[in-house]
Scaffold this motif. Structure first.
Motif, PDB file in Angstrom:
ATOM      1  N   SER A  55       0.862  -1.182   0.000  1.00 17.65           N
ATOM      2  CA  SER A  55       0.000   0.000   0.000  1.00 17.65           C
ATOM      3  C   SER A  55       0.901   1.235   0.000  1.00 17.65           C
ATOM      4  N   CYS A  56       0.314   2.421  -0.006  1.00 18.14           N
ATOM      5  CA  CYS A  56       1.069   3.671   0.072  1.00 18.14           C
ATOM      6  C   CYS A  56       1.467   3.867   1.539  1.00 18.14           C
ATOM      7  N   LEU A  57       2.760   3.816   1.818  1.00 17.04           N
ATOM      8  CA  LEU A  57       3.253   3.788   3.196  1.00 17.04           C
ATOM      9  C   LEU A  57       3.913   5.103   3.592  1.00 17.04           C
ATOM     10  N   ALA A  58       3.639   5.571   4.801  1.00 17.02           N
ATOM     11  CA  ALA A  58       4.335   6.753   5.327  1.00 17.02           C
ATOM     12  C   ALA A  58       5.797   6.402   5.531  1.00 17.02           C
ATOM     13  N   ASN A  59       6.682   7.297   5.119  1.00 17.20           N
ATOM     14  CA  ASN A  59       8.126   7.066   5.218  1.00 17.20           C
ATOM     15  C   ASN A  59       8.788   8.388   5.606  1.00 17.20           C
ATOM     16  N   GLY A  60       8.775   8.687   6.902  1.00 12.16           N
ATOM     17  CA  GLY A  60       9.282   9.976   7.353  1.00 12.16           C
ATOM     18  C   GLY A  60       8.342  11.083   6.899  1.00 12.16           C
ATOM     19  N   SER A  61       8.917  12.077   6.213  1.00 15.32           N
ATOM     20  CA  SER A  61       8.100  13.192   5.724  1.00 15.32           C
ATOM     21  C   SER A  61       7.542  12.930   4.326  1.00 15.32           C
ATOM     22  N   ASP A  84       3.191  12.784  -1.623  1.00 17.90           N
ATOM     23  CA  ASP A  84       1.820  12.873  -1.130  1.00 17.90           C
ATOM     24  C   ASP A  84       1.299  11.516  -0.650  1.00 17.90           C
ATOM     25  N   SER A  85       0.295  11.548   0.230  1.00 18.64           N
ATOM     26  CA  SER A  85      -0.238  10.332   0.853  1.00 18.64           C
ATOM     27  C   SER A  85      -1.052   9.460  -0.091  1.00 18.64           C
ATOM     28  N   SER A  86      -1.360   9.970  -1.284  1.00 17.08           N
ATOM     29  CA  SER A  86      -2.074   9.137  -2.263  1.00 17.08           C
ATOM     30  C   SER A  86      -1.093   8.468  -3.225  1.00 17.08           C
ATOM     31  N   CYS A  87       0.199   8.683  -2.995  1.00 16.25           N
ATOM     32  CA  CYS A  87       1.260   8.099  -3.830  1.00 16.25           C
ATOM     33  C   CYS A  87       1.013   8.376  -5.310  1.00 16.25           C
ATOM     34  N   SER A  88       0.910   9.675  -5.641  1.00 14.20           N
ATOM     35  CA  SER A  88       0.714  10.050  -7.042  1.00 14.20           C
ATOM     36  C   SER A  88       1.823  10.979  -7.565  1.00 14.20           C
ATOM     37  N   SER A  89       2.489  11.724  -6.683  1.00 15.68           N
ATOM     38  CA  SER A  89       3.550  12.651  -7.117  1.00 15.68           C
ATOM     39  C   SER A  89       4.915  12.056  -6.802  1.00 15.68           C
ATOM     40  N   LYS A  90       5.578  11.526  -7.830  1.00 10.36           N
ATOM     41  CA  LYS A  90       6.849  10.826  -7.639  1.00 10.36           C
ATOM     42  C   LYS A  90       8.000  11.764  -7.301  1.00 10.36           C
ATOM     43  N   ARG A  91       8.828  11.302  -6.359  1.00  5.78           N
ATOM     44  CA  ARG A  91      10.064  11.999  -6.015  1.00  5.78           C
ATOM     45  C   ARG A  91      11.258  11.296  -6.682  1.00  5.78           C
ATOM     46  N   SER A 184      -1.077 -12.441   0.770  1.00  7.10           N
ATOM     47  CA  SER A 184      -0.168 -11.490   1.427  1.00  7.10           C
ATOM     48  C   SER A 184       1.238 -12.057   1.550  1.00  7.10           C
ATOM     49  N   LEU A 185       2.218 -11.210   1.313  1.00 11.98           N
ATOM     50  CA  LEU A 185       3.630 -11.576   1.429  1.00 11.98           C
ATOM     51  C   LEU A 185       4.317 -10.594   2.365  1.00 11.98           C
ATOM     52  N   LYS A 186       4.975 -11.126   3.404  1.00 11.63           N
ATOM     53  CA  LYS A 186       5.760 -10.286   4.300  1.00 11.63           C
ATOM     54  C   LYS A 186       7.229 -10.457   3.949  1.00 11.63           C
ATOM     55  N   LEU A 187       7.934  -9.329   3.813  1.00 12.09           N
ATOM     56  CA  LEU A 187       9.379  -9.357   3.609  1.00 12.09           C
ATOM     57  C   LEU A 187      10.034  -8.794   4.863  1.00 12.09           C
ATOM     58  N   ASN A 188      10.892  -9.590   5.468  1.00 11.61           N
ATOM     59  CA  ASN A 188      11.457  -9.244   6.767  1.00 11.61           C
ATOM     60  C   ASN A 188      12.360  -8.010   6.726  1.00 11.61           C
ATOM     61  N   ASN A 189      13.318  -7.960   5.803  1.00 14.28           N
ATOM     62  CA  ASN A 189      14.292  -6.861   5.771  1.00 14.28           C
ATOM     63  C   ASN A 189      13.622  -5.509   5.543  1.00 14.28           C
ATOM     64  N   ARG A 190      12.591  -5.494   4.731  1.00 16.39           N
ATOM     65  CA  ARG A 190      11.881  -4.251   4.455  1.00 16.39           C
ATOM     66  C   ARG A 190      10.783  -3.960   5.467  1.00 16.39           C
ATOM     67  N   ASN A 191      10.466  -4.967   6.297  1.00 13.32           N
ATOM     68  CA  ASN A 191       9.386  -4.843   7.280  1.00 13.32           C
ATOM     69  C   ASN A 191       8.120  -4.330   6.615  1.00 13.32           C
ATOM     70  N   VAL A 192       7.745  -4.999   5.524  1.00 16.35           N
ATOM     71  CA  VAL A 192       6.597  -4.549   4.739  1.00 16.35           C
ATOM     72  C   VAL A 192       5.746  -5.758   4.335  1.00 16.35           C
ATOM     73  N   THR A 193       4.428  -5.517   4.213  1.00 14.60           N
ATOM     74  CA  THR A 193       3.515  -6.547   3.724  1.00 14.60           C
ATOM     75  C   THR A 193       3.006  -6.127   2.356  1.00 14.60           C
ATOM     76  N   LEU A 194       3.052  -7.044   1.397  1.00 20.20           N
ATOM     77  CA  LEU A 194       2.635  -6.770   0.031  1.00 20.20           C
ATOM     78  C   LEU A 194       1.474  -7.688  -0.350  1.00 20.20           C
ATOM     79  N   THR A 195       0.708  -7.264  -1.344  1.00 18.55           N
ATOM     80  CA  THR A 195      -0.443  -8.036  -1.805  1.00 18.55           C
ATOM     81  C   THR A 195      -0.197  -8.551  -3.214  1.00 18.55           C
ATOM     82  N   LYS A 196      -0.580  -9.798  -3.454  1.00 20.46           N
ATOM     83  CA  LYS A 196      -0.401 -10.418  -4.768  1.00 20.46           C
ATOM     84  C   LYS A 196      -1.245  -9.680  -5.808  1.00 20.46           C
ATOM     85  N   GLN A 197      -0.627  -9.357  -6.937  1.00 17.08           N
ATOM     86  CA  GLN A 197      -1.322  -8.620  -8.006  1.00 17.08           C
ATOM     87  C   GLN A 197      -1.854  -9.581  -9.064  1.00 17.08           C
TER      88      GLN A 197
END
Length: 197
Positions: A55-61, A84-91, A184-197
């Protein structure tokens, strides 16, 4: 003489009978062999085959979205940073590629989830600036590079980028753990859960 031979014969018969009916060494040996033969559970690459998206994840600022793609023994991880919190404006976009992917023994992830170890060999890492307001900061010398171009991937494989992190050199083995539950897939090093597409 006849009695002596008969006595020896009886003794041999008794010893043979005792060997047959006693819980002898042969049985103990079999038990020990069974105890030494243990099966270690290992993961399967077929469990993680395909494309997985966070999902779109908060990452600091800022915010980020992570994609992991597994195809045979190849792996590609993509992280896109957004403003942005909708993950639409790429940095910027970071992409890591690996090969020789291999699933290993059962293990426990940091959060206590039961999963499996997997390893892969690092191949490439690229970083693409996608926000013009960040370009000057990149060209101030991130990773020792001063020629960053907007929307152009730059190879950062094996580079020490200071506070921005270090990138594995080609050929380094990357160790991680994963756990799959349904889609659902959890990756330990990234501490993130992903969803199968």
């Amino acid at each position: 003489m006849f009695r002596k031979i008969s006595s020896i014969g009886s003794t041999i018969c008794l010893l043979a009978l005792a060997t047959l009916i006693s819980p002898g060494c042969a049985l103990i040996g079999l038990e020990e062999e069974e105890e030494e033969t243990t099966t270690v559970a290992t993961g399967s690459l077929s469990d993680i085959e395909g494309t997985w998206l966070s999902s779109c994840l908060a990452n600091g600022s800022s915010y980020s979205q992570v994609t992991a793609e597994f195809s045979g023994t190849n792996q590609t991880n993509t992280e896109i940073s957004y403003s942005d919190s909708s993950c639409s404006s790429k940095r910027y976009t970071l992409i890591w590629t690996y090969n020789n992917l291999s699933a290993g023994a059962q293990s426990t992830l940091t959060d206590g989830t039961s999963g499996y170890i997997f390893t892969a060999v690092a191949q490439t890492a690229t970083w693409t600036p996608q926000d013009s307001s960040l370009l000057s900061a990149f060209n101030a010398g991130i990773c020792g590079i001063t020629s960053w171009q907007l929307n152009q991937a730059t190879t950062v494989t094996g580079l020490d980028c200071g506070g921005s992190g270090n990138f594995q050199p080609q050929g380094d083995v990357n160790y991680d753990k994963y756990a799959v539950s349904g889609s659902s897939l959890k990756l330990n090093n990234r501490n993130v859960t992903l969803t199968k597409q």
